[in-house]
Scaffold this active site. Structure first.
Site, short mmCIF file in Angstrom:
data_model
loop_
_atom_site.label_atom_id
_atom_site.label_comp_id
_atom_site.label_asym_id
_atom_site.label_seq_id
_atom_site.Cartn_x
_atom_site.Cartn_y
_atom_site.Cartn_z
N GLU A 1 7.57 -22.21 7.01
CA GLU A 1 8.02 -21.36 8.10
C GLU A 1 9.10 -22.01 8.96
O GLU A 1 9.72 -21.36 9.80
CB GLU A 1 6.84 -20.97 9.00
CG GLU A 1 6.26 -22.10 9.82
CD GLU A 1 5.19 -21.58 10.79
OE1 GLU A 1 5.36 -21.81 11.99
OE2 GLU A 1 4.21 -20.97 10.34
N GLU B 1 0.80 -1.22 0.00
CA GLU B 1 0.00 0.00 0.00
C GLU B 1 0.83 1.27 0.00
O GLU B 1 0.30 2.36 -0.16
CB GLU B 1 -0.94 -0.02 1.21
CG GLU B 1 -2.02 -1.09 1.08
CD GLU B 1 -2.93 -1.17 2.29
OE1 GLU B 1 -2.54 -0.68 3.37
OE2 GLU B 1 -4.03 -1.74 2.16
#
Length: 271
Positions: A113, A82
């Site tokens: 992960e 953004e």
């Protein structure tokens, strides 16, 4: 490594959730959510330290990297994505990386992960330098992908920070600036996409927004460098110029289109 209480795995304060009616489920979730902003307020000194360090490095060409897995990784990518449309920054100045690669944004990648070396490999693909900053995000504070990445980054002289919801966690101990947000047990035990994720989103908003303000991407209270990528944003920019330059709507829109951004238009008019 000292022992610590893994608050994110602590039992919920609420029992028999399946027996609650919908209104009670929502009211109790909201009661828990109201605790989040207060928890974030307690770590503002740490966030301040990070933003001030970022500002200094950004002026020298440094970048901000977020690394995380699952919800934490997605939130980092959301915040990074953004920045270009909102503040007109190049896409390569704030970058979000997630364990398992971009495919993991939509669909979990099994065991991604758990790789302690992959995050640094992902960072190296961006030609990482000592001017860059790495922020690891992990509610648990134990995610191997994140721990491996921040440890390598710190060893190489980068500024490192960690956003976690378990004070005293390995992540907090592995970074220069630990941002430890204690939101308490989740409404659904262990579901860290809830309060923990909300607290991370608030912290990320604060980090990136404060940084953009500090490096001059905001004027007054306006997003003067936003990308004019749709009619809504062109209209917003036009109204900013109407206010700032005392023009009528059509004049302001013509000026905006001529200069391509509110910032450049304001500078052209000596504002």
């Amino acid at each position: 490594m000292s022992e610590y209480q893994k608050i994110t795995e602590s039992p919920s304060h609420y029992e028999h959730l399946e027996q609650m009616d919908t209104a009670d489920i929502l009211a109790n979730m909201n009661r828990e959510d109201r605790k989040v902003a207060d928890a974030v307020a307690l770590v503002i000194p740490r966030i301040t330290e990070l933003v001030d360090g970022l500002e200094e490095r950004f002026y020298k060409g440094g970048r901000l990297f977020y690394i995380g897995a699952g919800t934490s990784g997605r939130l980092g990518i959301l915040d990074a994505s953004e920045i270009p449309p909102t503040y007109g920054m190049p896409h390569n100045r704030v970058i979000g990386l997630i364990a398992g690669g971009d495919g993991a944004i939509r669909k979990a990648v099994e065991y991604a992960e758990d790789d302690t070396e992959q995050a640094w490999k992902d960072l190296e693909a961006h030609e990482i330098t000592a001017l860059d900053t790495v922020v690891g995000i992990a509610a648990s504070g134990t995610t191997p992908y994140v721990l491996g990445g921040v440890k390598s980054a710190r060893e190489k002289g980068l500024l490192t920070a960690g956003i976690t919801n378990n004070p005293g966690s390995p992540l907090a101990q592995a970074v220069d600036i630990p941002i430890e947000i204690n939101v308490g047990p989740e409404f659904v035990t262990g579901s860290t996409r809830m309060k923990s994720g909300t607290s991370q989103k608030l912290a990320l908003n604060m980090i990136s927004t404060a940084l953009m303000i500090r490096i001059g991407r905001v004027k007054g209270n306006k997003m003067v460098n936003m990308q004019l990528s749709n009619n809504k944003l062109v209209d917003r920019g036009t109204r900013y110029l109407m206010e700032g330059l005392h023009l009528d709507y059509q004049e302001a829109q013509d000026v905006l289109k001529k200069y391509g951004s509110v910032q450049k238009a304001m500078e052209a008019y000596g504002k």
